[in-house]
Design a protein around this motif. Structure first.
Motif, PDB file in Angstrom:
ATOM      1  N   CYS A   1       0.819  -1.219   0.000  1.00 41.45           N
ATOM      2  CA  CYS A   1       0.000   0.000   0.000  1.00 41.45           C
ATOM      3  C   CYS A   1       0.850   1.266   0.000  1.00 41.45           C
ATOM      4  N   TYR A   2       2.128   1.146   0.348  1.00 40.95           N
ATOM      5  CA  TYR A   2       3.024   2.298   0.232  1.00 40.95           C
ATOM      6  C   TYR A   2       3.146   2.762  -1.227  1.00 40.95           C
ATOM      7  N   PHE A   3       2.745   1.895  -2.149  1.00 41.33           N
ATOM      8  CA  PHE A   3       2.804   2.306  -3.553  1.00 41.33           C
ATOM      9  C   PHE A   3       1.832   3.444  -3.851  1.00 41.33           C
ATOM     10  N   ALA A   4       0.918   3.754  -2.929  1.00 39.77           N
ATOM     11  CA  ALA A   4       0.100   4.954  -3.078  1.00 39.77           C
ATOM     12  C   ALA A   4       0.992   6.194  -3.076  1.00 39.77           C
ATOM     13  N   VAL A   5       1.969   6.198  -2.184  1.00 37.33           N
ATOM     14  CA  VAL A   5       2.898   7.333  -2.106  1.00 37.33           C
ATOM     15  C   VAL A   5       3.833   7.335  -3.314  1.00 37.33           C
ATOM     16  N   TYR A   6       4.255   6.149  -3.720  1.00 34.83           N
ATOM     17  CA  TYR A   6       5.084   6.044  -4.935  1.00 34.83           C
ATOM     18  C   TYR A   6       4.362   6.672  -6.125  1.00 34.83           C
ATOM     19  N   ARG A   7       3.060   6.410  -6.245  1.00 35.30           N
ATOM     20  CA  ARG A   7       2.275   6.981  -7.348  1.00 35.30           C
ATOM     21  C   ARG A   7       2.181   8.502  -7.245  1.00 35.30           C
ATOM     22  N   LEU A   8       2.197   9.022  -6.017  1.00 37.39           N
ATOM     23  CA  LEU A   8       2.136  10.475  -5.830  1.00 37.39           C
ATOM     24  C   LEU A   8       3.437  11.156  -6.247  1.00 37.39           C
ATOM     25  N   ILE A   9       4.549  10.447  -6.078  1.00 37.96           N
ATOM     26  CA  ILE A   9       5.863  11.037  -6.367  1.00 37.96           C
ATOM     27  C   ILE A   9       6.256  10.880  -7.835  1.00 37.96           C
ATOM     28  N   LYS A  10       5.916   9.740  -8.427  1.00 34.54           N
ATOM     29  CA  LYS A  10       6.449   9.376  -9.739  1.00 34.54           C
ATOM     30  C   LYS A  10       6.230  10.427 -10.840  1.00 34.54           C
ATOM     31  N   PRO A  11       5.055  11.052 -10.973  1.00 36.98           N
ATOM     32  CA  PRO A  11       4.895  12.043 -12.052  1.00 36.98           C
ATOM     33  C   PRO A  11       5.757  13.290 -11.873  1.00 36.98           C
ATOM     34  N   TYR A  12       6.243  13.516 -10.650  1.00 38.12           N
ATOM     35  CA  TYR A  12       7.012  14.712 -10.348  1.00 38.12           C
ATOM     36  C   TYR A  12       8.518  14.456 -10.305  1.00 38.12           C
ATOM     37  N   SER A  13       8.914  13.246  -9.929  1.00 41.77           N
ATOM     38  CA  SER A  13      10.346  12.955  -9.807  1.00 41.77           C
ATOM     39  C   SER A  13      10.598  11.457  -9.949  1.00 41.77           C
ATOM     40  N   GLU A  14      11.180  11.058 -11.066  1.00 48.22           N
ATOM     41  CA  GLU A  14      11.554   9.654 -11.258  1.00 48.22           C
ATOM     42  C   GLU A  14      12.608   9.240 -10.236  1.00 48.22           C
ATOM     43  N   LYS A  15      13.516  10.146  -9.929  1.00 50.76           N
ATOM     44  CA  LYS A  15      14.622   9.836  -9.009  1.00 50.76           C
ATOM     45  C   LYS A  15      14.099   9.422  -7.635  1.00 50.76           C
ATOM     46  N   TYR A  16      13.269  10.255  -7.034  1.00 49.03           N
ATOM     47  CA  TYR A  16      12.786   9.952  -5.688  1.00 49.03           C
ATOM     48  C   TYR A  16      11.735   8.850  -5.698  1.00 49.03           C
ATOM     49  N   ALA A  17      11.009   8.719  -6.787  1.00 47.82           N
ATOM     50  CA  ALA A  17      10.060   7.616  -6.894  1.00 47.82           C
ATOM     51  C   ALA A  17      10.796   6.274  -6.893  1.00 47.82           C
ATOM     52  N   HIS A  18      11.889   6.192  -7.641  1.00 52.42           N
ATOM     53  CA  HIS A  18      12.656   4.942  -7.686  1.00 52.42           C
ATOM     54  C   HIS A  18      13.326   4.661  -6.343  1.00 52.42           C
ATOM     55  N   LEU A  19      13.800   5.717  -5.673  1.00 54.04           N
ATOM     56  CA  LEU A  19      14.399   5.553  -4.347  1.00 54.04           C
ATOM     57  C   LEU A  19      13.347   5.057  -3.356  1.00 54.04           C
ATOM     58  N   TYR A  20      12.173   5.650  -3.433  1.00 57.05           N
ATOM     59  CA  TYR A  20      11.079   5.247  -2.547  1.00 57.05           C
ATOM     60  C   TYR A  20      10.672   3.797  -2.817  1.00 57.05           C
ATOM     61  N   ARG A  21      10.608   3.426  -4.084  1.00 61.63           N
ATOM     62  CA  ARG A  21      10.250   2.054  -4.440  1.00 61.63           C
ATOM     63  C   ARG A  21      11.278   1.059  -3.917  1.00 61.63           C
ATOM     64  N   SER A  22      12.550   1.426  -3.955  1.00 65.77           N
ATOM     65  CA  SER A  22      13.588   0.545  -3.408  1.00 65.77           C
ATOM     66  C   SER A  22      13.347   0.297  -1.927  1.00 65.77           C
ATOM     67  N   GLY A  23      12.967   1.357  -1.202  1.00 64.74           N
ATOM     68  CA  GLY A  23      12.657   1.198   0.212  1.00 64.74           C
ATOM     69  C   GLY A  23      11.473   0.281   0.429  1.00 64.74           C
ATOM     70  N   ILE A  24      10.446   0.426  -0.395  1.00 64.56           N
ATOM     71  CA  ILE A  24       9.269  -0.434  -0.280  1.00 64.56           C
ATOM     72  C   ILE A  24       9.648  -1.905  -0.459  1.00 64.56           C
ATOM     73  N   LEU A  25      10.448  -2.188  -1.471  1.00 64.91           N
ATOM     74  CA  LEU A  25      10.808  -3.576  -1.762  1.00 64.91           C
ATOM     75  C   LEU A  25      11.579  -4.197  -0.600  1.00 64.91           C
ATOM     76  N   GLY A  26      12.440  -3.411   0.053  1.00 60.28           N
ATOM     77  CA  GLY A  26      13.171  -3.921   1.209  1.00 60.28           C
ATOM     78  C   GLY A  26      12.262  -4.190   2.389  1.00 60.28           C
ATOM     79  N   ILE A  27      11.313  -3.278   2.642  1.00 56.88           N
ATOM     80  CA  ILE A  27      10.355  -3.477   3.724  1.00 56.88           C
ATOM     81  C   ILE A  27       9.480  -4.691   3.436  1.00 56.88           C
ATOM     82  N   LEU A  28       9.082  -4.835   2.186  1.00 57.59           N
ATOM     83  CA  LEU A  28       8.270  -5.982   1.775  1.00 57.59           C
ATOM     84  C   LEU A  28       9.023  -7.290   1.999  1.00 57.59           C
TER      85      LEU A  28
END
Length: 240
Positions: free
Chosen positions: A81-108
């Motif tokens: 469900c953290y991917f809700a935040v990933y979706r909020l970031i991605k249209p504005y910044s690929e860099k921070y969206a990918h960083l955030y996604r990396s964090g999600i995958l580790g938590i998962l």
């Protein structure tokens, strides 16, 4: 002023809200499991690690099982469900969206099986070792935790830090449709607020709530972003 979202990557608000609502459900599931584990008081006659673990000696096996099970299911669901935040970031910044996604995958990967369940295994181990061999129970349990809990905790913490750096930076730089002050709706802030309860006198309820500090942090994030999603959607529409 928010950075304009790219035209080819607009926000899917129904999907985002669905994930935030599901995240609230998952966080409540984990919170119930945490509170089952934390409901009790420490033995004041014991100190150090022995005193810390003393509150778990009288937990029924069924409570340990359900606490482990709810976390095993709920924590990965939270992470998804953290991917809700990933979706909020991605249209504005690929860099921070990918960083955030990396964090999600580790938590998962490490949150449920790497930290929560081994934590319950340590509690179970200490409980039965205390009955079988009181003189060696603490030493054996600490060694058990070092071997089977600590590695997962370290890996989880690394990804958790990455996740928070991306979250706080993206919101603070207005790389989402939310006002920058909404960086406070990250799990760490909710966790810190929860731990203020440690200054109150010890009770079973206080210990149960503070045991769920991480799940309360997630609940704080999901609920805060959901409540303000209407305003954020209006901001995104103005930018478009």
């Amino acid at each position: 002023m928010n950075v304009r979202a790219s035209n080819d990557n607009s926000l899917d608000w129904p999907r985002i809200r669905h994930l935030l609502k599901l995240g609230i459900f998952a966080a409540l599931m984990v919170l119930i499991g945490d509170m089952l584990l934390g409901w009790g008081v420490h033995d004041a006659s014991k100190s150090g690690m022995e005193g810390f673990l003393s509150m778990y000696l009288h937990l029924p096996d069924s409570t340990i099982f359900w606490s482990a099970f709810l976390g095993l299911i709920g924590i990965p669901l939270e992470a998804l469900c953290y991917f809700a935040v990933y979706r909020l970031i991605k249209p504005y910044s690929e860099k921070y969206a990918h960083l955030y996604r990396s964090g999600i995958l580790g938590i998962l990967a490490f949150g449920g099986c790497g930290v929560h369940v081994p934590c319950l295994a340590c509690v179970f181990f200490y409980k039965y070792m205390t009955n079988a061999s009181p003189d060696t129970a603490l030493e054996a349990s600490v060694r058990f935790g070092l071997y089977f809990l600590l590695p997962g905790m370290i890996l989880f913490f690394v990804f958790w830090v990455v996740h928070h750096i991306a979250h706080i930076t993206a919101f603070a730089k207005e790389l989402t449709p939310y006002p920058k002050v909404c960086w406070i709706f990250c799990p760490a802030v909710g966790m810190a607020l929860t731990m203020l309860l440690k200054f109150l006198p010890e009770t079973a309820l206080r210990n149960a709530i503070t045991a769920g500090w991480i799940s309360i942090g997630s609940l704080w994030m999901f609920a805060g972003l959901l409540i303000l999603s209407g305003k954020a959607e209006t901001n995104a529409g103005k930018e478009a």
